[in-house]
Scaffold this motif. Structure first.
Motif, short mmCIF file in Angstrom:
data_model
loop_
_atom_site.label_atom_id
_atom_site.label_comp_id
_atom_site.label_asym_id
_atom_site.label_seq_id
_atom_site.Cartn_x
_atom_site.Cartn_y
_atom_site.Cartn_z
N LEU A 147 0.86 -1.18 0.00
CA LEU A 147 0.00 0.00 0.00
C LEU A 147 0.90 1.24 0.00
N THR A 148 0.91 1.96 -1.12
CA THR A 148 1.78 3.14 -1.19
C THR A 148 1.40 4.17 -0.15
N HIS A 149 0.12 4.22 0.21
CA HIS A 149 -0.36 5.10 1.27
C HIS A 149 -1.79 4.70 1.58
N LEU A 150 -2.35 5.30 2.62
CA LEU A 150 -3.67 4.87 3.11
C LEU A 150 -4.75 5.88 2.75
N HIS A 151 -4.97 6.03 1.45
CA HIS A 151 -6.10 6.80 0.94
C HIS A 151 -7.13 5.85 0.36
N ALA A 152 -8.38 6.31 0.32
CA ALA A 152 -9.50 5.42 -0.01
C ALA A 152 -9.38 4.76 -1.37
N ASP A 153 -8.78 5.45 -2.35
CA ASP A 153 -8.68 4.89 -3.69
C ASP A 153 -7.43 4.04 -3.88
N MET A 175 -13.59 4.72 5.90
CA MET A 175 -12.63 4.01 5.05
C MET A 175 -11.74 3.10 5.87
N PHE A 176 -11.27 3.58 7.02
CA PHE A 176 -10.44 2.73 7.88
C PHE A 176 -11.26 1.55 8.41
N ARG A 177 -12.52 1.81 8.77
CA ARG A 177 -13.36 0.73 9.31
C ARG A 177 -13.57 -0.40 8.31
#
Length: 299
Positions: free
Chosen positions: A120-126, A170-172
């Motif tokens: 995961l390059t980062h934790l954004h929704a897309d 999104m985290f949930r």
């Protein structure tokens, strides 16, 4: 709907590694003005090399959502997992999708149970949506045999962030279920990068988010780099100062982008854009005071 086939999966070779693009969905025309507001039609019109692949004649940017999958050192790797199906999202372009992403992933030779590593390059929704899928009304990991990797700096930032409800949702549905299943690994990524396996390295590219990473592949003297969101669109090669409206630290994002593009220019490295519309990949070349992308079409 026609079942995707392996022959239709776009791919590129990097030495002995074949990188597959797993398509999720094109994003609507309104995405460009929202995401990259300084990439105005006049700015885009000044670069004819962006047309017709990366922008249309009216200066509307073409932006996609997709993942990349490959095998390196025996590991079956997926980089970023897109938006996901059936997710409750504030962005209407991402809300309650119903795509054939998993069919495309399987057609590329990566059925979900076979994936060993999700980066995961980062934790954004897309970028995290297909981390999970719904089973019997519960969000469960889509890749139950995989380790999910993200940078420790990324995790630590969001852990201390006062999230709005949309981000908490999104985290949930897409992050917490992976953590609770014991599948999430946090990686320290120093300035020189973190070697995950032979030929696979995470490079720190902060700014869009504090722990954002790009993914570097090397094989037999050839190199490729998967951008994540440190570069959203090829127009940013011509104008590295153009940032995204959702950059956490715009100044650092620009500095990262400038340093990255300078390091890639004229080296022959294959740049694979996580949101670049087809042809998606290319080589960064010096062009005037900035850069342009020389497309490398998929096989």
């Amino acid at each position: 709907m026609q079942t995707p086939s392996a022959a239709a999966t776009p791919s590129w070779t990097v030495g002995d590694v074949t990188v597959h693009r797993v398509d999720e969905t094109p994003l609507p025309p309104a995405t460009g003005p929202w995401l990259l507001p300084d990439a105005t039609p006049d700015v885009v019109a000044g670069h004819d090399w962006l047309r017709p692949d990366f922008a249309d004649r009216d200066g509307v940017l073409h932006i996609d959502s997709h993942s990349f999958a490959f095998v390196v050192d025996g590991l079956r790797v997926l980089v970023d997992t897109g938006i996901g199906n059936g997710k409750e999202r504030a962005n209407p372009a991402w809300h309650d999708l119903n795509t054939d992403y998993l069919d495309r992933l399987t057609a590329a030779g990566f059925p979900p149970d076979s994936v060993d590593l999700v980066i995961l390059t980062h934790l954004h929704a897309d970028h995290v949506g297909w981390n999970t899928r719904q089973a019997n009304g519960v969000w469960v990991p889509t890749f139950p045999a995989a380790r999910y990797l993200t940078a420790r700096a990324e995790w630590d930032f969001w852990a201390g962030y006062a999230m709005e409800e949309a981000r908490r949702q999104m985290f949930r549905d897409s992050v917490t279920p992976v953590e609770r299943a014991g599948l999430l690994d946090l990686v320290d990524v120093p300035a020189e990068g973190a070697r995950i396996a032979p030929g696979l390295r995470l490079l720190p590219t902060p700014g869009h988010t504090p722990g954002h990473v790009a993914v570097e592949l090397t094989s037999r003297g050839e190199t490729a780099l998967i951008t994540g969101d440190c570069v959203h669109h090829p127009v940013q090669l011509a104008h590295p100062a153009i940032g995204a409206c959702v950059d956490i630290d715009p100044g650092r994002s620009e500095a990262t982008r400038r340093a990255l593009l300078a390091s890639l220019a004229d080296t022959g490295t294959l740049l694979l854009g996580t949101h670049f519309a087809p042809p998606t990949a290319g080589r960064v070349t010096t062009h005037g005071a900035a850069y342009r992308l020389l497309p490398v079409p998929a096989a």
